[in-house]
Design a protein around this motif. Structure first.
Motif, PDB file in Angstrom:
ATOM      1  N   ALA A  10       0.272 -16.940  24.261  1.00 55.07           N
ATOM      2  CA  ALA A  10       0.234 -15.745  23.405  1.00 55.07           C
ATOM      3  C   ALA A  10       1.380 -15.774  22.396  1.00 55.07           C
ATOM      4  CB  ALA A  10       0.294 -14.480  24.255  1.00 55.07           C
ATOM      5  N   PHE A  11       2.562 -16.182  22.857  1.00 53.10           N
ATOM      6  CA  PHE A  11       3.708 -16.296  21.943  1.00 53.10           C
ATOM      7  C   PHE A  11       3.437 -17.335  20.868  1.00 53.10           C
ATOM      8  CE2 PHE A  11       7.883 -18.532  21.217  1.00 53.10           C
ATOM      9  CZ  PHE A  11       8.332 -17.648  20.254  1.00 53.10           C
ATOM     10  N   ALA A  12       2.872 -18.474  21.250  1.00 52.45           N
ATOM     11  CA  ALA A  12       2.580 -19.536  20.283  1.00 52.45           C
ATOM     12  C   ALA A  12       1.600 -19.044  19.216  1.00 52.45           C
ATOM     13  CB  ALA A  12       2.023 -20.760  20.997  1.00 52.45           C
ATOM     14  N   VAL A  13       0.559 -18.353  19.643  1.00 56.43           N
ATOM     15  CA  VAL A  13      -0.424 -17.824  18.693  1.00 56.43           C
ATOM     16  C   VAL A  13       0.237 -16.827  17.748  1.00 56.43           C
ATOM     17  CG1 VAL A  13      -2.482 -16.365  18.492  1.00 56.43           C
ATOM     18  CG2 VAL A  13      -2.434 -18.231  20.151  1.00 56.43           C
ATOM     19  N   GLU A  14       1.030 -15.907  18.302  1.00 62.73           N
ATOM     20  CA  GLU A  14       1.696 -14.898  17.481  1.00 62.73           C
ATOM     21  C   GLU A  14       2.704 -15.534  16.524  1.00 62.73           C
ATOM     22  OE1 GLU A  14       4.189 -10.768  18.168  1.00 62.73           O
ATOM     23  OE2 GLU A  14       2.962 -11.554  19.799  1.00 62.73           O
ATOM     24  N   LEU A  15       3.418 -16.545  16.989  1.00 64.66           N
ATOM     25  CA  LEU A  15       4.393 -17.226  16.146  1.00 64.66           C
ATOM     26  C   LEU A  15       3.712 -17.915  14.971  1.00 64.66           C
ATOM     27  CD1 LEU A  15       7.316 -18.171  15.652  1.00 64.66           C
ATOM     28  CD2 LEU A  15       6.804 -20.128  17.125  1.00 64.66           C
ATOM     29  N   VAL A  16       2.627 -18.627  15.236  1.00 61.26           N
ATOM     30  CA  VAL A  16       1.905 -19.316  14.163  1.00 61.26           C
ATOM     31  C   VAL A  16       1.362 -18.316  13.159  1.00 61.26           C
ATOM     32  CG1 VAL A  16      -0.160 -20.679  13.656  1.00 61.26           C
ATOM     33  CG2 VAL A  16       1.386 -21.379  15.478  1.00 61.26           C
ATOM     34  N   GLU A  17       0.819 -17.197  13.635  1.00 56.62           N
ATOM     35  CA  GLU A  17       0.318 -16.166  12.724  1.00 56.62           C
ATOM     36  C   GLU A  17       1.438 -15.604  11.864  1.00 56.62           C
ATOM     37  OE1 GLU A  17      -1.607 -13.362  15.299  1.00 56.62           O
ATOM     38  OE2 GLU A  17      -3.397 -14.608  15.515  1.00 56.62           O
ATOM     39  N   ALA A  18       2.587 -15.332  12.466  1.00 57.97           N
ATOM     40  CA  ALA A  18       3.724 -14.790  11.711  1.00 57.97           C
ATOM     41  C   ALA A  18       4.219 -15.793  10.683  1.00 57.97           C
ATOM     42  CB  ALA A  18       4.852 -14.399  12.669  1.00 57.97           C
ATOM     43  N   LEU A  19       4.317 -17.057  11.080  1.00 56.98           N
ATOM     44  CA  LEU A  19       4.770 -18.085  10.148  1.00 56.98           C
ATOM     45  C   LEU A  19       3.765 -18.271   9.022  1.00 56.98           C
ATOM     46  CD1 LEU A  19       6.218 -20.725  12.612  1.00 56.98           C
ATOM     47  CD2 LEU A  19       7.495 -19.255  11.047  1.00 56.98           C
ATOM     48  N   SER A  20       2.501 -18.234   9.339  1.00 54.02           N
ATOM     49  CA  SER A  20       1.473 -18.390   8.314  1.00 54.02           C
ATOM     50  C   SER A  20       1.564 -17.270   7.293  1.00 54.02           C
ATOM     51  CB  SER A  20       0.082 -18.402   8.950  1.00 54.02           C
ATOM     52  OG  SER A  20      -0.068 -19.533   9.757  1.00 54.02           O
ATOM     53  N   ASP A  21       1.718 -16.034   7.770  1.00 53.01           N
ATOM     54  CA  ASP A  21       1.815 -14.888   6.873  1.00 53.01           C
ATOM     55  C   ASP A  21       3.078 -14.955   6.024  1.00 53.01           C
ATOM     56  OD1 ASP A  21      -0.544 -13.903   7.859  1.00 53.01           O
ATOM     57  OD2 ASP A  21       0.400 -12.440   9.194  1.00 53.01           O
ATOM     58  N   ALA A  22       4.198 -15.289   6.656  1.00 53.80           N
ATOM     59  CA  ALA A  22       5.482 -15.287   5.951  1.00 53.80           C
ATOM     60  C   ALA A  22       5.630 -16.479   5.019  1.00 53.80           C
ATOM     61  CB  ALA A  22       6.622 -15.281   6.973  1.00 53.80           C
ATOM     62  N   ALA A  23       5.074 -17.602   5.396  1.00 52.05           N
ATOM     63  CA  ALA A  23       5.309 -18.833   4.644  1.00 52.05           C
ATOM     64  C   ALA A  23       4.401 -18.993   3.436  1.00 52.05           C
ATOM     65  CB  ALA A  23       5.146 -20.036   5.570  1.00 52.05           C
ATOM     66  N   GLN A  24       3.302 -18.309   3.402  1.00 50.93           N
ATOM     67  CA  GLN A  24       2.335 -18.525   2.334  1.00 50.93           C
ATOM     68  C   GLN A  24       2.929 -18.513   0.937  1.00 50.93           C
ATOM     69  OE1 GLN A  24      -0.828 -19.412   2.087  1.00 50.93           O
ATOM     70  NE2 GLN A  24      -1.009 -19.700   4.276  1.00 50.93           N
ATOM     71  N   PRO A  25       3.559 -17.446   0.508  1.00 48.57           N
ATOM     72  CA  PRO A  25       3.948 -17.379  -0.905  1.00 48.57           C
ATOM     73  C   PRO A  25       4.997 -18.393  -1.329  1.00 48.57           C
ATOM     74  CG  PRO A  25       4.025 -15.200   0.112  1.00 48.57           C
ATOM     75  CD  PRO A  25       3.807 -16.202   1.206  1.00 48.57           C
ATOM     76  N   GLU A  26       6.082 -18.506  -0.612  1.00 45.90           N
ATOM     77  CA  GLU A  26       7.191 -19.320  -1.095  1.00 45.90           C
ATOM     78  C   GLU A  26       7.181 -20.732  -0.558  1.00 45.90           C
ATOM     79  OE1 GLU A  26       7.802 -16.347   0.513  1.00 45.90           O
ATOM     80  OE2 GLU A  26       8.079 -15.072  -1.227  1.00 45.90           O
ATOM     81  N   VAL A  27       7.177 -20.874   0.737  1.00 46.48           N
ATOM     82  CA  VAL A  27       7.340 -22.192   1.333  1.00 46.48           C
ATOM     83  C   VAL A  27       6.166 -23.106   1.017  1.00 46.48           C
ATOM     84  CG1 VAL A  27       7.599 -23.443   3.505  1.00 46.48           C
ATOM     85  CG2 VAL A  27       8.809 -21.297   3.164  1.00 46.48           C
ATOM     86  N   ILE A  28       4.970 -22.634   1.270  1.00 46.29           N
ATOM     87  CA  ILE A  28       3.806 -23.484   1.047  1.00 46.29           C
ATOM     88  C   ILE A  28       3.645 -23.798  -0.431  1.00 46.29           C
ATOM     89  CG2 ILE A  28       1.293 -23.602   1.210  1.00 46.29           C
ATOM     90  CD1 ILE A  28       1.568 -22.068   3.871  1.00 46.29           C
ATOM     91  N   SER A  29       3.826 -22.813  -1.286  1.00 43.28           N
ATOM     92  CA  SER A  29       3.702 -23.052  -2.726  1.00 43.28           C
ATOM     93  C   SER A  29       4.730 -24.068  -3.208  1.00 43.28           C
ATOM     94  CB  SER A  29       3.872 -21.745  -3.506  1.00 43.28           C
ATOM     95  OG  SER A  29       2.832 -20.860  -3.182  1.00 43.28           O
ATOM     96  N   GLY A  30       5.937 -23.956  -2.723  1.00 42.35           N
ATOM     97  CA  GLY A  30       6.991 -24.896  -3.123  1.00 42.35           C
ATOM     98  C   GLY A  30       6.689 -26.318  -2.695  1.00 42.35           C
ATOM     99  N   TRP A  31       6.277 -26.494  -1.453  1.00 40.95           N
ATOM    100  CA  TRP A  31       5.959 -27.842  -0.967  1.00 40.95           C
ATOM    101  C   TRP A  31       4.706 -28.380  -1.638  1.00 40.95           C
ATOM    102  CZ3 TRP A  31       9.112 -31.087   1.016  1.00 40.95           C
ATOM    103  CH2 TRP A  31      10.238 -30.636   1.719  1.00 40.95           C
ATOM    104  N   ARG A  32       3.736 -27.516  -1.910  1.00 42.55           N
ATOM    105  CA  ARG A  32       2.525 -27.954  -2.614  1.00 42.55           C
ATOM    106  C   ARG A  32       2.889 -28.455  -4.010  1.00 42.55           C
ATOM    107  NH1 ARG A  32      -1.065 -23.345  -3.168  1.00 42.55           N
ATOM    108  NH2 ARG A  32      -1.431 -23.640  -0.956  1.00 42.55           N
ATOM    109  N   ALA A  33       3.780 -27.732  -4.696  1.00 41.85           N
ATOM    110  CA  ALA A  33       4.211 -28.148  -6.030  1.00 41.85           C
ATOM    111  C   ALA A  33       4.945 -29.486  -5.973  1.00 41.85           C
ATOM    112  CB  ALA A  33       5.095 -27.067  -6.652  1.00 41.85           C
ATOM    113  N   THR A  34       5.786 -29.653  -4.976  1.00 41.53           N
ATOM    114  CA  THR A  34       6.490 -30.922  -4.816  1.00 41.53           C
ATOM    115  C   THR A  34       5.504 -32.062  -4.617  1.00 41.53           C
ATOM    116  OG1 THR A  34       8.411 -29.818  -3.862  1.00 41.53           O
ATOM    117  CG2 THR A  34       8.165 -32.171  -3.377  1.00 41.53           C
ATOM    118  N   ALA A  35       4.512 -31.849  -3.755  1.00 40.24           N
ATOM    119  CA  ALA A  35       3.515 -32.894  -3.494  1.00 40.24           C
ATOM    120  C   ALA A  35       2.705 -33.219  -4.745  1.00 40.24           C
ATOM    121  CB  ALA A  35       2.589 -32.457  -2.361  1.00 40.24           C
TER     122      ALA A  35
END
Length: 83
Positions: free
Chosen positions: A31-56
């Motif tokens: 349950a913790f793993a599922v909740e952690l992944v959901e939280a990271l997915s929600d939080a990471a979308q705008p900045e982290v993923i966009s930044g790494w996508r741009a780098t790639a």
């Protein structure tokens, strides 16, 4: 966490990052793993993923990557933060 091997790998690796999870039951750990992944997915979308996508994307194009690696000089203009 949609694929069982991925979920299993995450649950197996979690004690290295979060040693205290050893005190949770298997059900609680999952349950913790599922909740952690959901939280990271929600939080990471705008900045982290966009930044790494741009780098790639830049690294995928040899000409753009070469241009991005060139030194800059002088004033590059105004930086707008928070817009």
């Amino acid at each position: 966490m949609k694929h069982e091997p991925t979920a299993r790998a995450l649950v197996t690796a979690m004690p290295e990052t979060f040693p205290w999870v050893r005190h949770l039951s298997a059900e609680e750990l999952r349950a913790f793993a599922v909740e952690l992944v959901e939280a990271l997915s929600d939080a990471a979308q705008p900045e982290v993923i966009s930044g790494w996508r741009a780098t790639a994307r830049i690294k995928a194009d040899p000409a753009l990557y070469a241009e991005a690696r060139k030194p800059t000089s002088g004033d590059c203009g105004t930086v707008n933060i928070g817009e």
